[in-house]
Design a protein around this motif. Sequence first.
Motif, PDB file in Angstrom:
ATOM      1  N   ALA A  99      61.231  -8.621  10.163  1.00 26.44           N
ATOM      2  CA  ALA A  99      61.586  -8.846   8.762  1.00 26.44           C
ATOM      3  C   ALA A  99      60.575  -9.715   8.042  1.00 26.44           C
ATOM      4  N   ARG A 100      59.596 -10.213   8.752  1.00 26.96           N
ATOM      5  CA  ARG A 100      58.637 -11.129   8.156  1.00 26.96           C
ATOM      6  C   ARG A 100      57.528 -10.453   7.363  1.00 26.96           C
ATOM      7  N   VAL A 101      57.133  -9.260   7.659  1.00 27.42           N
ATOM      8  CA  VAL A 101      55.742  -8.872   7.506  1.00 27.42           C
ATOM      9  C   VAL A 101      55.180  -9.000   6.128  1.00 27.42           C
ATOM     10  N   ALA A 102      55.633  -8.331   5.144  1.00 25.79           N
ATOM     11  CA  ALA A 102      54.743  -8.204   4.015  1.00 25.79           C
ATOM     12  C   ALA A 102      55.220  -8.810   2.735  1.00 25.79           C
ATOM     13  N   ALA A 103      56.041  -9.842   2.776  1.00 24.22           N
ATOM     14  CA  ALA A 103      56.456 -10.453   1.509  1.00 24.22           C
ATOM     15  C   ALA A 103      55.337 -11.354   1.033  1.00 24.22           C
ATOM     16  N   ALA A 104      54.182 -10.779   0.807  1.00 24.43           N
ATOM     17  CA  ALA A 104      52.974 -11.543   0.500  1.00 24.43           C
ATOM     18  C   ALA A 104      52.910 -11.816  -0.996  1.00 24.43           C
ATOM     19  N   LEU A 105      53.763 -12.719  -1.439  1.00 27.24           N
ATOM     20  CA  LEU A 105      53.867 -12.988  -2.880  1.00 27.24           C
ATOM     21  C   LEU A 105      52.945 -14.131  -3.258  1.00 27.24           C
ATOM     22  N   CYS A 106      51.774 -13.822  -3.788  1.00 29.73           N
ATOM     23  CA  CYS A 106      50.803 -14.821  -4.244  1.00 29.73           C
ATOM     24  C   CYS A 106      51.259 -15.326  -5.599  1.00 29.73           C
ATOM     25  N   GLU A 139      38.930 -25.778  26.342  1.00 31.21           N
ATOM     26  CA  GLU A 139      39.158 -27.096  25.752  1.00 31.21           C
ATOM     27  C   GLU A 139      40.514 -27.658  26.143  1.00 31.21           C
ATOM     28  N   GLY A 140      41.358 -26.807  26.707  1.00 32.19           N
ATOM     29  CA  GLY A 140      42.663 -27.271  27.179  1.00 32.19           C
ATOM     30  C   GLY A 140      43.795 -27.095  26.190  1.00 32.19           C
ATOM     31  N   GLN A 141      43.471 -26.597  24.990  1.00 30.67           N
ATOM     32  CA  GLN A 141      44.513 -26.437  23.981  1.00 30.67           C
ATOM     33  C   GLN A 141      44.084 -25.426  22.927  1.00 30.67           C
ATOM     34  N   VAL A 142      45.074 -24.846  22.250  1.00 30.33           N
ATOM     35  CA  VAL A 142      44.796 -23.941  21.145  1.00 30.33           C
ATOM     36  C   VAL A 142      45.998 -23.948  20.213  1.00 30.33           C
ATOM     37  N   SER A 143      45.731 -24.033  18.927  1.00 25.38           N
ATOM     38  CA  SER A 143      46.782 -24.052  17.916  1.00 25.38           C
ATOM     39  C   SER A 143      46.822 -22.689  17.232  1.00 25.38           C
ATOM     40  N   ILE A 144      47.984 -22.035  17.303  1.00 27.35           N
ATOM     41  CA  ILE A 144      48.107 -20.658  16.834  1.00 27.35           C
ATOM     42  C   ILE A 144      49.072 -20.566  15.657  1.00 27.35           C
ATOM     43  N   LEU A 145      48.608 -19.931  14.593  1.00 24.71           N
ATOM     44  CA  LEU A 145      49.404 -19.688  13.395  1.00 24.71           C
ATOM     45  C   LEU A 145      49.769 -18.204  13.405  1.00 24.71           C
ATOM     46  N   ALA A 146      51.062 -17.885  13.375  1.00 21.86           N
ATOM     47  CA  ALA A 146      51.434 -16.487  13.597  1.00 21.86           C
ATOM     48  C   ALA A 146      52.718 -16.090  12.893  1.00 21.86           C
ATOM     49  N   TRP A 147      52.844 -14.769  12.703  1.00 21.62           N
ATOM     50  CA  TRP A 147      54.125 -14.224  12.266  1.00 21.62           C
ATOM     51  C   TRP A 147      55.176 -14.479  13.350  1.00 21.62           C
ATOM     52  N   SER A 152      47.294 -14.761  13.079  1.00 20.98           N
ATOM     53  CA  SER A 152      47.567 -13.321  13.045  1.00 20.98           C
ATOM     54  C   SER A 152      47.674 -12.940  11.574  1.00 20.98           C
ATOM     55  N   ALA A 153      46.671 -12.237  11.064  1.00 19.25           N
ATOM     56  CA  ALA A 153      46.590 -11.954   9.633  1.00 19.25           C
ATOM     57  C   ALA A 153      46.828 -10.483   9.343  1.00 19.25           C
ATOM     58  N   SER A 154      47.753 -10.206   8.434  1.00 14.95           N
ATOM     59  CA  SER A 154      47.916  -8.847   7.951  1.00 14.95           C
ATOM     60  C   SER A 154      46.776  -8.534   6.983  1.00 14.95           C
ATOM     61  N   GLY A 155      46.621  -7.254   6.665  1.00 12.37           N
ATOM     62  CA  GLY A 155      45.500  -6.836   5.843  1.00 12.37           C
ATOM     63  C   GLY A 155      45.505  -7.383   4.439  1.00 12.37           C
ATOM     64  N   ASP A 156      46.675  -7.848   3.969  1.00  9.01           N
ATOM     65  CA  ASP A 156      46.722  -8.439   2.640  1.00  9.01           C
ATOM     66  C   ASP A 156      46.369  -9.918   2.665  1.00  9.01           C
ATOM     67  N   ASP A 211      50.626 -15.192   1.973  1.00  9.47           N
ATOM     68  CA  ASP A 211      50.128 -16.255   1.107  1.00  9.47           C
ATOM     69  C   ASP A 211      50.216 -17.603   1.811  1.00  9.47           C
ATOM     70  N   GLU A 212      51.330 -17.823   2.485  1.00 13.66           N
ATOM     71  CA  GLU A 212      51.498 -19.073   3.243  1.00 13.66           C
ATOM     72  C   GLU A 212      50.465 -19.167   4.356  1.00 13.66           C
ATOM     73  N   ALA A 213      50.212 -18.049   5.029  1.00 15.17           N
ATOM     74  CA  ALA A 213      49.238 -18.036   6.115  1.00 15.17           C
ATOM     75  C   ALA A 213      47.846 -18.412   5.612  1.00 15.17           C
ATOM     76  N   VAL A 214      47.454 -17.866   4.462  1.00 10.66           N
ATOM     77  CA  VAL A 214      46.140 -18.173   3.896  1.00 10.66           C
ATOM     78  C   VAL A 214      46.026 -19.657   3.571  1.00 10.66           C
ATOM     79  N   THR A 215      47.046 -20.208   2.939  1.00  7.14           N
ATOM     80  CA  THR A 215      47.034 -21.621   2.577  1.00  7.14           C
ATOM     81  C   THR A 215      46.918 -22.509   3.810  1.00  7.14           C
ATOM     82  N   LEU A 216      47.726 -22.217   4.825  1.00  6.89           N
ATOM     83  CA  LEU A 216      47.716 -23.026   6.042  1.00  6.89           C
ATOM     84  C   LEU A 216      46.391 -22.894   6.790  1.00  6.89           C
ATOM     85  N   MET A 217      45.869 -21.684   6.854  1.00  7.07           N
ATOM     86  CA  MET A 217      44.629 -21.466   7.601  1.00  7.07           C
ATOM     87  C   MET A 217      43.448 -22.155   6.928  1.00  7.07           C
ATOM     88  N   ARG A 218      43.459 -22.203   5.621  1.00 12.50           N
ATOM     89  CA  ARG A 218      42.364 -22.856   4.906  1.00 12.50           C
ATOM     90  C   ARG A 218      42.354 -24.367   5.109  1.00 12.50           C
TER      91      ARG A 218
END
Length: 393
Positions: A8-15, A45-53, A104-108, A89-96
């Motif tokens: 239910a997460r995928v594409a509510a990409a409301l900018c 490095e012993g660690q990795v921080s992952i941002l995902a759906w 994990s980035a969708s095409g939008d 939109d949230e993913a872009v903001t957080l990743m920046r």
Amino acid sequence: MTKISTRARVAAALCAAATLTLAACGTSTTDKNANQALTSLGPSEGQVSILAWPGYVEDGSNDPKVNWVSDFEKQSGCKVEAKTFGTSDEAVTLMRSGQYDVVSASGDASLRLIEGGAVDPINTSLIPNYADIYPFLKDKAWNTVDGKNYGVPHGWGANLLMYRTDVVKPAPTSWSPVFDGASQYKGKVTAYDSPIYIADAAVYLMAHKPELGIKNPYALDDKQFQAAVDLLKQQRQNVGEYWSDVVKEVQAFGNGSSVVGTTWQVGANTAEANKTPVGTVLPSEGATGWSDTWMVSSKSKNKNCAYKWLDYIVSPKANAQVAEYFGESPANPKACAEMTDKQHCTTYHSGDAAYASKIWYWTTPIAKCLDGRTDVKCKDYSQWTNAWTEIKG
């Protein structure tokens, strides 16, 4: 059965137009060529921080039976810290922000990250499982720019037409029941709630108004864009509800408040399991869809672990686990043999290149026309967002 709530997460990409910067919509002047791919891997490095759906990074905390993170940590020596997001939109903001190593980035979202310099090109030779990924997911506009790969394709799927078989007759083969023929189902048409849905109207117009010259539904000049907006304003008169939660959409089909509209395969599966009389079709005009890409932050300090994650998550077993839990086609064909449900890849058309060729995967609209035209400017995502607000009223 897949956990429908995860899809239910995928594409509510409301900018939100008031907060969108030019960089967020792919027109940054950042020199993305300054970002370089790794040439070799070093020690973890012993660690990795992952941002995902939600549903992509499961460690057993949501369901003890669903855990592919623990095996990765044992194999790689990289401890995973994961954060989920709800929209592109949230993913872009957080990743920046530079706080995360992998997304994990969708095409939008992917083009915004690339154009803003937030992610690095990827050296695919350092990712052994990349070689096995379906060729039709590689080197695409949403994950490759100027010949450089910016990520590893993950899961994919189409936005289908679902209809109540006891109401919508004959069985449709076109998107017409939600566009030109929508008035006969007035108040019971449903549509996806996102600016990216403008592309669905453009796909329909490509087939029914060829004189507009639309070659790519994400590359619309003024005239083409206005035609798509006008079609959606016409559709608005017949829409009972726009949806962004596929669970609620399935419920609407179950109680009859919706009888025709877009859905995902996982929604159709659940509706059928609930004994709702529905059918689905990938219409003759084609459809939009999604193909998610794992990308590495240009600011990551844990790039060795990041690469290890990219390789692991598309390995056969892990890719199978994610695809089944999430409700999508895997990117790696070898995952099909690892599925608990041996019909999963058939249901989701995995490996069906002809089926996949009918899908226009979500791609961030930018001013530089994605269809190669250089004599006009195309509408970028901020303009799509403004128009979507106007369409819904």
